[in-house]
Design a protein around this motif. Structure first.
Motif, PDB file in Angstrom:
ATOM      1  N   ASP A 122       0.845  -1.193   0.000  1.00 29.36           N
ATOM      2  CA  ASP A 122       0.000   0.000   0.000  1.00 29.36           C
ATOM      3  C   ASP A 122       0.881   1.245   0.000  1.00 29.36           C
ATOM      4  OD1 ASP A 122      -1.815   2.109   0.800  1.00 29.36           O
ATOM      5  OD2 ASP A 122      -3.183   0.554   1.519  1.00 29.36           O
ATOM      6  N   GLY A 163      -2.874   3.890  -1.093  1.00 28.26           N
ATOM      7  CA  GLY A 163      -4.172   3.217  -0.979  1.00 28.26           C
ATOM      8  C   GLY A 163      -4.221   1.923  -1.747  1.00 28.26           C
ATOM      9  N   GLN A 177      -7.388   8.156   1.141  1.00 30.52           N
ATOM     10  CA  GLN A 177      -6.368   7.193   1.564  1.00 30.52           C
ATOM     11  C   GLN A 177      -4.976   7.762   1.791  1.00 30.52           C
ATOM     12  OE1 GLN A 177      -6.919   4.084  -1.443  1.00 30.52           O
ATOM     13  NE2 GLN A 177      -9.055   4.677  -1.320  1.00 30.52           N
ATOM     14  N   GLN A 204     -13.572   3.273   5.634  1.00 34.34           N
ATOM     15  CA  GLN A 204     -12.188   3.309   6.092  1.00 34.34           C
ATOM     16  C   GLN A 204     -12.082   3.790   7.538  1.00 34.34           C
ATOM     17  OE1 GLN A 204      -7.988   4.836   4.309  1.00 34.34           O
ATOM     18  NE2 GLN A 204      -9.543   6.406   4.522  1.00 34.34           N
ATOM     19  N   THR A 233     -13.971   4.462   1.929  1.00 32.54           N
ATOM     20  CA  THR A 233     -12.671   4.006   1.425  1.00 32.54           C
ATOM     21  C   THR A 233     -12.355   4.651   0.094  1.00 32.54           C
ATOM     22  OG1 THR A 233     -12.938   1.876   2.552  1.00 32.54           O
ATOM     23  CG2 THR A 233     -11.313   1.998   0.782  1.00 32.54           C
ATOM     24  N   THR A 234     -13.338   4.709  -0.800  1.00 34.20           N
ATOM     25  CA  THR A 234     -13.170   5.330  -2.116  1.00 34.20           C
ATOM     26  C   THR A 234     -14.340   6.275  -2.359  1.00 34.20           C
ATOM     27  OG1 THR A 234     -14.353   3.514  -3.216  1.00 34.20           O
ATOM     28  CG2 THR A 234     -11.954   3.319  -3.059  1.00 34.20           C
ATOM     29  N   ARG A 259      -6.027  -0.791   0.423  1.00 33.76           N
ATOM     30  CA  ARG A 259      -7.386  -0.427   0.864  1.00 33.76           C
ATOM     31  C   ARG A 259      -8.316  -0.138  -0.316  1.00 33.76           C
ATOM     32  NH1 ARG A 259      -5.478   4.458   3.585  1.00 33.76           N
ATOM     33  NH2 ARG A 259      -3.571   3.956   2.430  1.00 33.76           N
ATOM     34  N   MET A 260      -7.815   0.512  -1.347  1.00 30.21           N
ATOM     35  CA  MET A 260      -8.666   0.843  -2.498  1.00 30.21           C
ATOM     36  C   MET A 260      -9.232  -0.403  -3.178  1.00 30.21           C
ATOM     37  SD  MET A 260      -7.624   2.619  -6.065  1.00 30.21           S
ATOM     38  CE  MET A 260      -6.574   3.785  -5.238  1.00 30.21           C
TER      39      MET A 260
END
Length: 627
Positions: free
Chosen positions: A314, A317, A559, A586, A529-530, A320-321
Motif C-alpha cells: 500500500d 491506498g 487514503q 475506512q 474508502t473510495t 485499501r482501495m
C-alpha cells in the motif's frame, strides 16, 4: 462543532504558511479536487506519452500540467515555516497514551506460529458454517476463513493437497474467463508445499492454523521460486530474487502455502489494475469492472474465493482501495510495524506491506503472523509491543464490546466524508448510524486542513521516490517496454525538482501536526474508502493502459494520510450500490493502534453483514472434491 466555513480563506493559499492553531484548523476551507489532465487511452495515450518524452514538447507540457494542478503554486510559490519530515516519525511516548482496551500484548520477537496461536485465542470459538451465512448465522454472505481451512484439514474432510489441486483448477478456470488474477503460478511448487502440509496433518502436527492454507503474494514482494516483476516485463530480468521477503518467511514458518504472484497495476502507477502485459484484473462482483490498483490481483483473488488471504503493498491506498472495490478487508499497519524487507523499493517512505482478507478475523491472524520489524530494519520510530484485540465477544449485546465501543470517539470531517458518490455516502452513513445506535459511540466533528495540499505532497513524494528507485534500469530497460500510462506517469514523476520535494516533506510535518491534534480529540478518523464504486474497464485501455487522473483522484480521495503519514488504516465492507458493486468504509488510527482498528472493524463487519452479497465469480476450494 466546526465553525462556519463561509468567507474563510485557506491558510495554504497565503504567501507564507504558518502552522495553524486548533481554532484556525476548524476554519480551514475544504477544497474540492479539480484535476486538470487529459483522459486518454489507446493510440491517443501512446501519442501523448511520446510527446512528454520528446524534449521540446515535454519541456512545455510538463510544467503546464504541474502549474494547472497547483503543484507549482503549492511547493514553489509558498513558503513553509516547518522543517521537512522525510519519513513518518512518531513521538517516543505515543504508546503511553494509547489506552487500548480488551487486548492481549505480544512480547517482542515472539515466533510467528506462537503469535498466530495467540491471535486465534483472541477469537470466538470456531463454528462451522455455510458459506452464505457469516459468523453468527446472520443473513448475508461471508467468505471462507483461515479457520474454515484448518478445521476442514483437522477433521480429515479434505487435505491441503486436495485444496491445492482445486486451487490450480480454479486458476485455470479463471484464466479462461479472462480474470487475469495471477502473473505467475508454479503448480509443482504449490503441490509440493501442500504435500508437506498434508503429511503434517496426518501426523497430527500442523505448524499453526495457517498450515496448508493457500496465500497469494502481490508481484511486488519477493517469493521464491518466482521473479518479482512489479507487473512489468523487464524488471524481473534486471533484479535477482535471492530469498523470500521477511513477511513470506514468517508465513512459511506457520505452514502457509504460498501459491504464486498476483497481477498488479504496472509498477503500482495506477488505480485500476489494468495491466497491458498480463491483462486487466477483473472484479469478481462484475467482470466488466476494475479490481482497483495496484494490489488488484490480490484483492480479486480473495474476493473470488481462490484464497482466504493475500499480501499486497500500500503506497497510495493500493491495499485499501482494491479491498473497497472488491468487497474484502484491506489492512495496513503503522509504518515500521511490519518489515518491508524483500518488497520492491518503489516508494521507501510511503509504501507499506498490507493484507487482503475475506474477514476481519483473518486480517488479525495475518497481522499476528507478520508483525514486527527485523532487528536490522532501518526504522526511525521504534514500535512499541504489538497488541492483539480480544474478539471473543462479537455479539453487540456483550458488555465488553459495548464498553469498548462506548468509550471510543470517531473523528468525522463531514465535507470530506460526503465528497463521494451518493451510493457510497449512503452506505457509509448507514454503517456509522448502526454503530451509533447500537453502542452510542461518540462522533466528533473535525476539520483536516490542507487535504488537497497533502494529496499533492504525496504525489510529489511517491513520484520522486519511484523515479529515483527505478533510475537507470527504467531508462535502459523499462522505457520502451512499459505501457503508455506508465510512460506518461514516469515523465511526470521525473519532472519534480528538489524544491518541490522539500516542500512536500514540509507538508508532511504540517499534516503530522494536524492529525496529532485530531487524535487528541478522537481515537479513529472515519471516511469512505473510495469516492466511487468500481469503474468500467475501457476496451481501449486493455492494451496500453489509460490516463484518467480524475477518476484516480476520486478513488484515492480518502487514503493519502495512511501512506504519507504512515498511519494504520483499514477498509471494511459495508454494503453495495444498486449494481451490486461493493462499498468500503475506512478507519484511520493513531500510530500503533492496530488492535483498536481491528476491534472496531469486527463490530462494523458484523453490523453490516446482512448487506453483503455473494460475488458473481466465486470458487469454493473446500467443496468436497470429486473422487
Amino acid at each position: 462543532m466546526v465553525e462556519t466555513l463561509e468567507g474563510v480563506k485557506l491558510a495554504a493559499r497565503a504567501p507564507r504558511m504558518e502552522m495553524m492553531s486548533t481554532d484556525e484548523d476548524s476554519k480551514a476551507e475544504y477544497l474540492y479536487v479539480d484535476v486538470k489532465a487529459p483522459v486518454l487511452a489507446g493510440f491517443p495515450l501512446k501519442c501523448f506519452a511520446w510527446l512528454l518524452e520528446t524534449g521540446l514538447a515535454g519541456s512545455f507540457l510538463l510544467p503546464k500540467l504541474k502549474k494547472d494542478n497547483l503543484i507549482t503554486k503549492t511547493f514553489l510559490e509558498l513558503r513553509y515555516e516547518e522543517p521537512p519530515m522525510y519519513i513518518p516519525q512518531y513521538a517516543h511516548d505515543d504508546s503511553d497514551h494509547i489506552q487500548e482496551q480488551m487486548v492481549r500484548r505480544l512480547e517482542p520477537h515472539t515466533m510467528p506460529a506462537v503469535s498466530v496461536e495467540c491471535g486465534v485465542n483472541c477469537l470466538p470459538p470456531y463454528v462451522a458454517r455455510n458459506i452464505n451465512k457469516p459468523v453468527g448465522g446472520v443473513k448475508g454472505f461471508g467468505h471462507r476463513t483461515i479457520r474454515d481451512y484448518a478445521h476442514a484439514y483437522s477433521s480429515g474432510r479434505i487435505t491441503p493437497t486436495q485444496v491445492a489441486e482445486q486451487f490450480i483448477s480454479a486458476i485455470e478456470d479463471s484464466r479462461k474467463a479472462g480474470m487475469n488474477l495471477f502473473i505467475a503460478m508454479d503448480s509443482g511448487d504449490v503441490l509440493s508445499q501442500a504435500a508437506a502440509a498434508t503429511e503434517r496433518y496426518k501426523q497430527g502436527k500442523p505448524l499453526s492454523v495457517l498450515d496448508g492454507v493457500p496465500i497469494a503474494v502481490k508481484d511486488e514482494i519477493d517469493c521464491l521460486p518466482y521473479r518479482t516483476t512489479g507487473g512489468t516485463t523487464w524488471l524481473g530480468k534486471v533484479r535477482e530474487v535471492k530469498e523470500d521477503a521477511e513477511a513470506v518467511k514468517r508465513l512459511r514458518s506457520c505452514g502457509a502455502v504460498m501459491v504464486g504472484k498476483t497481477n498488479m497495476h504496472e509498477l503500482g502507477m495506477g488505480t485500476t489494475g489494468i495491466n497491458p502485459h498480463y491483462g486487466a484484473t477483473r472484479n469478481p462482483h462484475n467482470i466488466l469492472r476494475v479490481s482497483g490498483g495496484s494490489s488488484g490481483g490480490s484483492s480479486a483473488a480473495v474476493a473470488a474465493g481462490i484464497c482466504p488471504a493475500a499480501l499486497g503493498v500500500d503506497g497510495g491506498g493500493s491495499v485499501r482501495m482494491p479491498a473497497g472495490l472488491c468487497g474484502v478487508v484491506g489492512f495496513k499497519p503503522t509504518f515500521g510495524r511490519t518489515s518491508n524487507a524483500g518488497v520492491l523499493p518503489l516508494n521507501w517512505t510511503v509504501g507499506m506491506l498490507g493484507t487482503l482478507t475475506g474477514s476481519v478475523e483473518d486480517a488479525l491472524i495475518m497481522y499476528a503472523a507478520m508483525h514486527g520489524p527485523r532487528p536490522d530494519d532501518d526504522i526511525v520510530s521504534f514500535p512499541p509491543p504489538a497488541n492483539l484485540p480480544l474478539l471473543k465477544d462479537p455479539d453487540e449485546a456483550s458488555t465488553n464490546t459495548a464498553k469498548v465501543m462506548g468509550d471510543l470517539k470517531f473523528a468525522k470531517f463531514s465535507k470530506w466524508f460526503d465528497d463521494c458518490d451518493e451510493p457510497v455516502r449512503n452506505a457509509c452513513h448507514r454503517a456509522l448510524q448502526l454503530v451509533q445506535t447500537t453502542f452510542n459511540t461518540k462522533v466528533v466533528e473535525v476539520t483536516i486542513p490542507e487535504i488537497e495540499e497533502m494529496r499533492l505532497a504525496h504525489f510529489v513524494t511517491i513520484g520522486s521516490e519511484c523515479c529515483t528507485s527505478l533510475g537507470v534500469d527504467y531508462r535502459e530497460s523499462g522505457l520502451k517496454a512499459s505501457g503508455a500510462d506508465v510512460r506518461v506517469t514516469s515523465s511526470i514523476y521525473g519532472s519534480f525538482n528538489n524544491r518541490e520535494f522539500i516542500g512536500a516533506q514540509r507538508m508532511r510535518f504540517r499534516q503530522m501536526h494536524y492529525h496529532n491534534e485530531i487524535f487528541k480529540k478522537a481515537n479513529i478518523i472515519i471516511s469512505p474508502t473510495t469516492g466511487a464504486t468500481a469503474p468500467l474497464i475501457r476496451r481501449a485501455a486493455e492494451k496500453c493502459g489509460e490516463l484518467d487522473y480524475v477518476v484516480g483522484a476520486k478513488l484515492m480521495r480518502y487514503q493519502i494520510a495512511g501512506n504519507f503519514l504512515g498511519l494504520p488504516a483499514l477498509s471494511v465492507p459495508v454494503g453495495h450500490d444498486a449494481d451490486g458493486l461493493p462499498i468500503g468504509m475506512q478507519l484511520i488510527g493513531r500510530p500503533w493502534s492496530e488492535a483498536t482498528l481491528l476491534q472496531v472493524a469486527a463490530v462494523i463487519e458484523r453490523l453490516c453483514s446482512p448487506f453483503q452479497r455473494r460475488p458473481e465469480v466465486l470458487y469454493d476450494l473446500l467443496s468436497t472434491p470429486n473422487k
